[in-house]
Design a protein around this motif. Sequence first.
Motif, mmCIF file in Angstrom:
data_model
loop_
_atom_site.group_PDB
_atom_site.id
_atom_site.type_symbol
_atom_site.label_atom_id
_atom_site.label_comp_id
_atom_site.label_asym_id
_atom_site.label_seq_id
_atom_site.Cartn_x
_atom_site.Cartn_y
_atom_site.Cartn_z
ATOM 1 N N THR A 35 0.847 -1.188 0.000
ATOM 2 C CA THR A 35 0.000 0.000 0.000
ATOM 3 C C THR A 35 0.886 1.244 0.000
ATOM 4 O O THR A 35 2.062 1.197 0.402
ATOM 5 N N VAL A 36 0.313 2.351 -0.429
ATOM 6 C CA VAL A 36 1.051 3.613 -0.399
ATOM 7 C C VAL A 36 1.466 3.941 1.031
ATOM 8 O O VAL A 36 2.597 4.382 1.292
ATOM 9 N N GLY A 37 0.579 3.697 1.986
ATOM 10 C CA GLY A 37 0.887 3.987 3.376
ATOM 11 C C GLY A 37 2.083 3.211 3.892
ATOM 12 O O GLY A 37 2.920 3.750 4.633
ATOM 13 N N THR A 38 2.192 1.957 3.503
ATOM 14 C CA THR A 38 3.336 1.135 3.923
ATOM 15 C C THR A 38 4.641 1.714 3.389
ATOM 16 O O THR A 38 5.644 1.796 4.105
ATOM 17 N N LEU A 39 4.628 2.144 2.139
ATOM 18 C CA LEU A 39 5.839 2.693 1.533
ATOM 19 C C LEU A 39 6.208 4.041 2.152
ATOM 20 O O LEU A 39 7.389 4.314 2.424
ATOM 21 N N VAL A 40 5.218 4.896 2.372
ATOM 22 C CA VAL A 40 5.490 6.189 3.000
ATOM 23 C C VAL A 40 6.101 5.985 4.381
ATOM 24 O O VAL A 40 7.086 6.640 4.748
ATOM 25 N N GLU A 41 5.546 5.060 5.157
ATOM 26 C CA GLU A 41 6.079 4.788 6.493
ATOM 27 C C GLU A 41 7.514 4.286 6.423
ATOM 28 O O GLU A 41 8.349 4.632 7.265
ATOM 29 N N THR B 198 9.755 7.368 5.881
ATOM 30 C CA THR B 198 9.865 8.253 7.043
ATOM 31 C C THR B 198 10.654 7.595 8.167
ATOM 32 O O THR B 198 11.301 8.282 8.958
ATOM 33 N N SER B 199 10.627 6.275 8.235
ATOM 34 C CA SER B 199 11.340 5.576 9.306
ATOM 35 C C SER B 199 12.855 5.623 9.136
ATOM 36 O O SER B 199 13.587 5.330 10.084
ATOM 37 N N VAL B 200 13.332 5.988 7.942
ATOM 38 C CA VAL B 200 14.785 6.059 7.719
ATOM 39 C C VAL B 200 15.256 7.501 7.528
ATOM 40 O O VAL B 200 16.310 7.758 6.943
ATOM 41 N N GLY B 201 14.455 8.456 7.999
ATOM 42 C CA GLY B 201 14.904 9.840 8.005
ATOM 43 C C GLY B 201 14.611 10.635 6.761
ATOM 44 O O GLY B 201 15.274 11.641 6.493
ATOM 45 N N PHE B 202 13.608 10.223 6.001
ATOM 46 C CA PHE B 202 13.220 10.941 4.791
ATOM 47 C C PHE B 202 11.822 11.518 4.963
ATOM 48 O O PHE B 202 10.978 10.943 5.644
ATOM 49 N N ALA B 203 11.592 12.642 4.324
ATOM 50 C CA ALA B 203 10.253 13.229 4.259
ATOM 51 C C ALA B 203 9.674 12.956 2.880
ATOM 52 O O ALA B 203 10.341 13.189 1.860
ATOM 53 N N VAL B 204 8.458 12.460 2.827
ATOM 54 C CA VAL B 204 7.792 12.239 1.547
ATOM 55 C C VAL B 204 7.217 13.575 1.093
ATOM 56 O O VAL B 204 6.334 14.138 1.748
ATOM 57 N N VAL B 205 7.743 14.093 -0.007
ATOM 58 C CA VAL B 205 7.383 15.437 -0.455
ATOM 59 C C VAL B 205 6.394 15.429 -1.617
ATOM 60 O O VAL B 205 5.843 16.474 -1.968
ATOM 61 N N ALA B 206 6.174 14.259 -2.216
ATOM 62 C CA ALA B 206 5.195 14.171 -3.302
ATOM 63 C C ALA B 206 4.750 12.727 -3.458
ATOM 64 O O ALA B 206 5.554 11.802 -3.318
ATOM 65 N N VAL B 207 3.453 12.562 -3.713
ATOM 66 C CA VAL B 207 2.892 11.261 -4.079
ATOM 67 C C VAL B 207 2.027 11.486 -5.302
ATOM 68 O O VAL B 207 1.065 12.257 -5.259
ATOM 69 N N GLU B 208 2.396 10.864 -6.406
ATOM 70 C CA GLU B 208 1.646 11.004 -7.657
ATOM 71 C C GLU B 208 0.859 9.722 -7.931
ATOM 72 O O GLU B 208 1.428 8.631 -7.992
ATOM 73 N N ARG B 209 -0.423 9.869 -8.083
ATOM 74 C CA ARG B 209 -1.297 8.727 -8.374
ATOM 75 C C ARG B 209 -1.510 8.643 -9.880
ATOM 76 O O ARG B 209 -2.174 9.502 -10.478
ATOM 77 N N VAL B 210 -0.960 7.629 -10.495
ATOM 78 C CA VAL B 210 -1.119 7.417 -11.930
ATOM 79 C C VAL B 210 -2.339 6.557 -12.216
ATOM 80 O O VAL B 210 -3.028 6.726 -13.220
ATOM 81 N N HIS B 211 -2.608 5.642 -11.297
ATOM 82 C CA HIS B 211 -3.708 4.689 -11.399
ATOM 83 C C HIS B 211 -3.963 4.200 -9.982
ATOM 84 O O HIS B 211 -3.123 4.385 -9.093
ATOM 85 N N ASP B 212 -5.107 3.574 -9.749
ATOM 86 C CA ASP B 212 -5.387 3.047 -8.415
ATOM 87 C C ASP B 212 -4.299 2.108 -7.921
ATOM 88 O O ASP B 212 -4.137 1.910 -6.718
ATOM 89 N N GLN B 213 -3.522 1.528 -8.868
ATOM 90 C CA GLN B 213 -2.495 0.570 -8.494
ATOM 91 C C GLN B 213 -1.103 0.978 -8.978
ATOM 92 O O GLN B 213 -0.181 0.154 -8.953
#
Length: 214
Positions: free
Chosen positions: A171-177, A180-195
């Motif tokens: 999931t997108v949430g799993t990847l964002v987490e 962030t857990s390794v010291g990065f800020a997610v600055v953009a998420v682009e949705r191309v398709h539901d998957q």
Amino acid sequence: MKRSVEDHAARFSEKAAEYDDSKSDEYHACADLVVGYADPGPDDVVADLGAGTGAISLALAPDAKFVLARDVSEGMMEEGRRKASEARITNVEFAYGEFREPNLAGPDREAIDVVTSNFALHHLADDEKREAIRVMADTGARRIVLGDVMFFEEPDPDEPYYSPEVDDPATVGTLVEAFTSVGFAVVAVERVHDQVGVIVAERIGSGDEVPGAE
């Protein structure tokens, strides 16, 4: 990972010659976003993991100092080398490398500035993805750009973007987490398709401006 690294390598080597022509519009849109967000400068070294035939690596090469293209499939890399030779691109190195052991070190190797990956990380299980993202962070890169199969909505195995028998998207949430857990800020998420989507992560405190796709 539902298949071994060797199985994945063999599977992709078999279809290397036709790979570029077989991809969907969403794949190409995702690749364009990854290239745009990666935005390397002339002094930047890029590590492109799961590089395949070089769609990202070869597109970034004109703007980067050097690109380290890493993949597990010799057939895919050979196709990438052929394309680089035809285009007279000399600042891309195709070599064997896995996500969790990307083979980026060397006696004369410069620091990695940007890490990219497109449509490859979804072959790993979620815990393996987290480890791979930690390895990406450990390169010292200031920016990581990930394009991949990822779930914005409930997964639909009848969609053409993944095969449950060989793929294991997160999931997108799993990847964002994971970022962030390794010291990065997610600055953009682009949705191309539901998957299908692109995640852009910047190292916290890097001082760089947020990149943007044009």
